[in-house]
Design a protein around this motif. Structure first.
Motif, mmCIF file in Angstrom:
data_model
loop_
_atom_site.group_PDB
_atom_site.id
_atom_site.type_symbol
_atom_site.label_atom_id
_atom_site.label_comp_id
_atom_site.label_asym_id
_atom_site.label_seq_id
_atom_site.Cartn_x
_atom_site.Cartn_y
_atom_site.Cartn_z
ATOM 1 N N ARG A 205 0.363 60.494 -37.792
ATOM 2 C CA ARG A 205 0.729 60.475 -36.371
ATOM 3 C C ARG A 205 -0.389 60.028 -35.445
ATOM 4 O O ARG A 205 -0.139 59.360 -34.444
ATOM 5 N N ASP A 206 -1.622 60.391 -35.748
ATOM 6 C CA ASP A 206 -2.745 60.164 -34.845
ATOM 7 C C ASP A 206 -3.493 58.896 -35.272
ATOM 8 O O ASP A 206 -4.201 58.884 -36.288
ATOM 9 N N ALA A 207 -3.384 57.845 -34.490
ATOM 10 C CA ALA A 207 -3.995 56.567 -34.840
ATOM 11 C C ALA A 207 -5.521 56.651 -34.847
ATOM 12 O O ALA A 207 -6.187 55.988 -35.660
ATOM 13 N N VAL A 208 -6.100 57.448 -33.951
ATOM 14 C CA VAL A 208 -7.548 57.589 -33.910
ATOM 15 C C VAL A 208 -8.047 58.256 -35.186
ATOM 16 O O VAL A 208 -9.024 57.810 -35.807
ATOM 17 N N LEU A 209 -7.380 59.337 -35.588
ATOM 18 C CA LEU A 209 -7.758 60.018 -36.824
ATOM 19 C C LEU A 209 -7.559 59.103 -38.022
ATOM 20 O O LEU A 209 -8.390 59.073 -38.943
ATOM 21 N N GLN A 210 -6.477 58.347 -38.022
ATOM 22 C CA GLN A 210 -6.253 57.398 -39.114
ATOM 23 C C GLN A 210 -7.420 56.426 -39.236
ATOM 24 O O GLN A 210 -7.876 56.120 -40.347
ATOM 25 N N GLY A 211 -7.902 55.952 -38.110
ATOM 26 C CA GLY A 211 -9.024 55.027 -38.131
ATOM 27 C C GLY A 211 -10.291 55.654 -38.679
ATOM 28 O O GLY A 211 -11.029 55.030 -39.445
ATOM 29 N N GLU A 212 -10.546 56.901 -38.285
ATOM 30 C CA GLU A 212 -11.737 57.588 -38.781
ATOM 31 C C GLU A 212 -11.619 57.865 -40.276
ATOM 32 O O GLU A 212 -12.602 57.756 -41.019
ATOM 33 N N GLN A 213 -10.425 58.241 -40.729
ATOM 34 C CA GLN A 213 -10.218 58.467 -42.154
ATOM 35 C C GLN A 213 -10.460 57.190 -42.945
ATOM 36 O O GLN A 213 -11.135 57.209 -43.989
ATOM 37 N N ALA A 214 -9.926 56.096 -42.470
ATOM 38 C CA ALA A 214 -10.109 54.821 -43.169
ATOM 39 C C ALA A 214 -11.586 54.438 -43.236
ATOM 40 O O ALA A 214 -12.092 54.004 -44.282
ATOM 41 N N ALA A 215 -12.303 54.604 -42.130
ATOM 42 C CA ALA A 215 -13.713 54.221 -42.089
ATOM 43 C C ALA A 215 -14.565 55.074 -43.027
ATOM 44 O O ALA A 215 -15.502 54.571 -43.663
ATOM 45 N N ALA A 216 -14.249 56.368 -43.111
ATOM 46 C CA ALA A 216 -15.053 57.280 -43.931
ATOM 47 C C ALA A 216 -14.618 57.303 -45.393
ATOM 48 O O ALA A 216 -15.459 57.440 -46.293
ATOM 49 N N TRP A 217 -13.330 57.174 -45.639
ATOM 50 C CA TRP A 217 -12.802 57.396 -46.979
ATOM 51 C C TRP A 217 -12.611 56.133 -47.800
ATOM 52 O O TRP A 217 -12.751 56.171 -49.026
ATOM 53 N N ASN A 218 -12.277 55.025 -47.140
ATOM 54 C CA ASN A 218 -12.023 53.805 -47.913
ATOM 55 C C ASN A 218 -13.228 53.358 -48.747
ATOM 56 O O ASN A 218 -13.049 52.932 -49.892
#
Length: 229
Positions: A100-113
């Protein structure tokens, strides 16, 4: 339990390093000799014993505790111990993204990918990603490869890997730390990302912060144990 020794020292023995209390060898809770692979780790354990006051505080002896687990638990039934860790291959935190949260999605992608990319290159695998918290099946080859990687570890690496995976919810992050592929602090921030994000958004909760501090300490102790190996 009261302190009954004056000085703890390290002793070269049985192909490793033991700890002696006034010359008497220390044993694990299961009565096995407390012998570790490196002098540096043995010195850290001896320092914990020397730092004790009149009353023994096991919580202040994390290197001793992890070494005991390596000898009594991971060595005693290595396959069963490893399998409890390997099970996280099916539910790795890094594969579950916010829906749901696009900002959190972005942070997850940056840290986890980058962590998933490391594991994919390291083990020749691919991960399936989920949006939300509903379970998703990982490819059988991915689960098998990660399981093999865990079972290949010796008991003194399995023992610290167990709290790393339990605390962080990520087998990938734990294996990355075992192999020194990323810094321990960076990996801790990655597995704590969701909680830290919510704290920034909604404000801090003192009890949650205390709980996270305890987990951070346990994470740091496991990371230190691995470095001392």
């Amino acid at each position: 339990m009261k302190r009954f020794w004056k000085t703890a020292t390290t002793v070269l023995q049985d192909g490793g390093w033991g700890i002696a209390l006034d010359g008497r060898p220390v044993r694990t809770p299961a009565r096995a000799p407390l012998v570790v692979p490196s002098e540096e780790l043995a010195e850290a354990i001896a320092a914990e014993w020397n730092a004790q006051g009149s009353d023994i505080d096991p919580a202040a002896m994390p290197m001793t505790g992890i070494a005991n687990a390596a000898i009594d638990l991971a060595t005693g039934d290595r396959a069963a111990f490893a399998e409890t860790i390997a099970a996280y291959a099916q539910t790795d935190l890094l594969c579950y993204r916010d829906d749901r949260d696009a900002v959190l999605q972005g942070e997850q992608a940056a840290a986890w990918n980058p962590l998933l990319a490391w594991a994919e290159a390291r083990h020749g695998i691919e991960f399936a990603l989920a949006q939300g918290v509903l379970p998703i099946d990982q490819p059988a080859a991915t689960v098998a490869a990660l399981r093999e990687a865990v079972h290949a570890l010796d008991p003194f690496r399995l023992a610290p890997l167990s709290p790393l995976v339990t605390i962080g919810g990520s087998l990938v992050a734990g294996l990355a730390l075992v192999e020194d592929a990323f810094a321990a602090d960076m990996l801790w921030e990655a597995v704590s990302l969701d909680e830290l994000y919510q704290e920034r958004r909604w404000g801090a909760d003192s009890e949650a912060q205390k709980a996270r501090a305890r987990r951070a300490a346990d994470w740091g102790n496991a990371a230190r144990f691995l470095r001392l190996l």
